[in-house]
Design an enzyme around this catalytic site. Structure first.
Site, mmCIF file in Angstrom:
data_model
loop_
_atom_site.group_PDB
_atom_site.id
_atom_site.type_symbol
_atom_site.label_atom_id
_atom_site.label_comp_id
_atom_site.label_asym_id
_atom_site.label_seq_id
_atom_site.Cartn_x
_atom_site.Cartn_y
_atom_site.Cartn_z
ATOM 1 N N GLY A 97 -11.536 7.617 6.332
ATOM 2 C CA GLY A 97 -12.718 8.435 6.519
ATOM 3 C C GLY A 97 -13.915 7.707 7.100
ATOM 4 C CE LYS A 146 -3.040 2.850 2.777
ATOM 5 N NZ LYS A 146 -3.851 3.013 3.993
ATOM 6 C CG ASN A 179 -6.204 1.224 11.572
ATOM 7 O OD1 ASN A 179 -6.575 0.728 12.631
ATOM 8 N ND2 ASN A 179 -4.932 1.419 11.324
ATOM 9 N N GLY A 235 -8.645 9.111 9.708
ATOM 10 C CA GLY A 235 -9.005 9.153 11.124
ATOM 11 C C GLY A 235 -10.104 10.137 11.464
#
Lengths: 101, 251
Positions: B181, B93, B202, B154
């Site tokens: 998001g 990533k 996450n 976040g």
């Protein structure tokens, strides 16, 4: 002072010792004490001359399957750890995976 | 994607959890098969600290090493080369971010890093802005998945620009994942209803009061959104339409 703490914590290696005068003043010069100074993850360490990457990982008690090593910004392939010697003044990075997004 | 198949359309991050057992339990509950991980220096002063791999098995989950914390293309390439050596994974990533408070994708640096990584044999899943032109260009360069942000990392604000996300999805021939998001389960559902292939979450799981429960919610949310996308939703309309027939009423 950090180097001293690290060396003391490496219980298996009584031959490891550090010399703060050398660390401060003559980091890159090989000497006749059989030791050399280099940086591992930014921390100064005194290690026996001729130590290989494999030897360093063993001394640090790291699991060879879970880390990757850079020597002076060059990746050291795992298959070569036992053959690549460290040199005075080397900048070594040892990384692993941690949580991230 | 990139010659691999995944049954789960939820990719989860492994950062920000309070401890590794919670990380493991939440990932298990999420049903995810792919997890993002970061590459960092081994802590030499606490070498017996538990390691992620002891809790989140790299043989059970596909590790997706990221370039979090890299602000230049050079740093990103260097980090992923180390990741490849540590784990042998080519699938990565890429994220090159600008400074706080936006942490918005730095697209010029992202292009540069993507080019270098692809040349070096990596399969690049790329975090990017919600810009259809940039997304197309990344795909043409050879990125294996396009991952536009739904909202700042976040922030938990959900998909802020659904039109652009939808345009990116419609033109893409590689998988599109909404990355960053998502705040709660319906944000993931909404992203999936737009037609994206997967969602990456996450913070919304890791920082929830009960991460394991939120992981289950995200799993259900992603599944619901995918099913709704496939089912085809009714059009929105400006007037009511009775659900019950108006004929055959008793007199």
């Amino acid at each position: 002072m950090r180097a001293f703490a690290i060396l003391n914590s490496a219980s298996t290696v009584e031959s490891l010792r550090t010399n703060f005068a050398r660390l401060a003043g003559r980091a890159r010069r090989p000497d006749n004490t059989g030791m050399m100074e280099l940086h591992v993850n930014g921390e100064a360490m005194a290690l026996p001359q001729g130590l290989t990457v494999a030897g360093l990982i063993a001394q640090l008690e790291l699991d060879i399957r879970k880390v990757a090593v850079e020597r002076n910004r060059e990746i050291v392939p795992r298959s070569l750890y036992a053959q690549v010697p460290l040199g005075a003044g080397d900048e070594i990075e040892i990384v692993h995976f941690i949580g991230g997004g | 994607m990139a010659g691999r198949s995944f049954a789960s359309r939820l990719v989860v991050g492994t950062g920000k959890y309070k401890d590794l057992p919670t990380t493991a339990a939440a990932i298990e509950a999420s049903g995810a098969e792919m997890v993002t991980v970061a590459v960092r220096r081994v802590n030499l002063s606490d070498r017996n600290a538990p390691m992620l791999q002891d809790y989140v098995s790299p043989t059970r989950y596909t590790y997706l090493p990221n370039t979090a914390g890299c602000f230049t293309a050079d740093e990103a390439v260097r980090t992923l080369r180390l990741a490849r050596e540590a784990g042998g994974w080519n699938l990565v990533k890429l994220e090159v971010l600008g400074p706080a408070p936006t942490l918005y994708p730095d697209m010029p640096a992202t292009f540069e890093a993507a080019r270098a990584l692809i040349k070096d044999g990596f399969e690049v899943m790329v975090y990017c802005s919600d810009d259809p032109i940039a997304a197309k260009r990344l795909e043409e360069m050879g990125c294996v998945a396009i991952m536009p942000l739904g909202a700042p990392i976040g922030s938990g604000l959900g998909v802020q620009n659904p039109l652009m996300i939808q345009m990116i999805i419609e033109q893409a021939k590689v998988p599109v994942l909404v990355d960053a998001g998502v705040g709660t389960a319906y944000d993931a559902t909404f992203a999936m209803e737009l037609g994206c292939d997967a969602v990456l979450v996450n913070s919304a799981i890791a920082m929830a009061d009960d991460p394991v429960l939120m992981a289950r919610a995200m799993k259900a949310g992603v599944e619901a959104g995918r099913l709704a996308f496939r089912a085809g939703r009714i059009p929105r309309r400006g007037a009511a339409s009775a659900s019950s027939p108006m004929t055959g009423l008793i007199k």
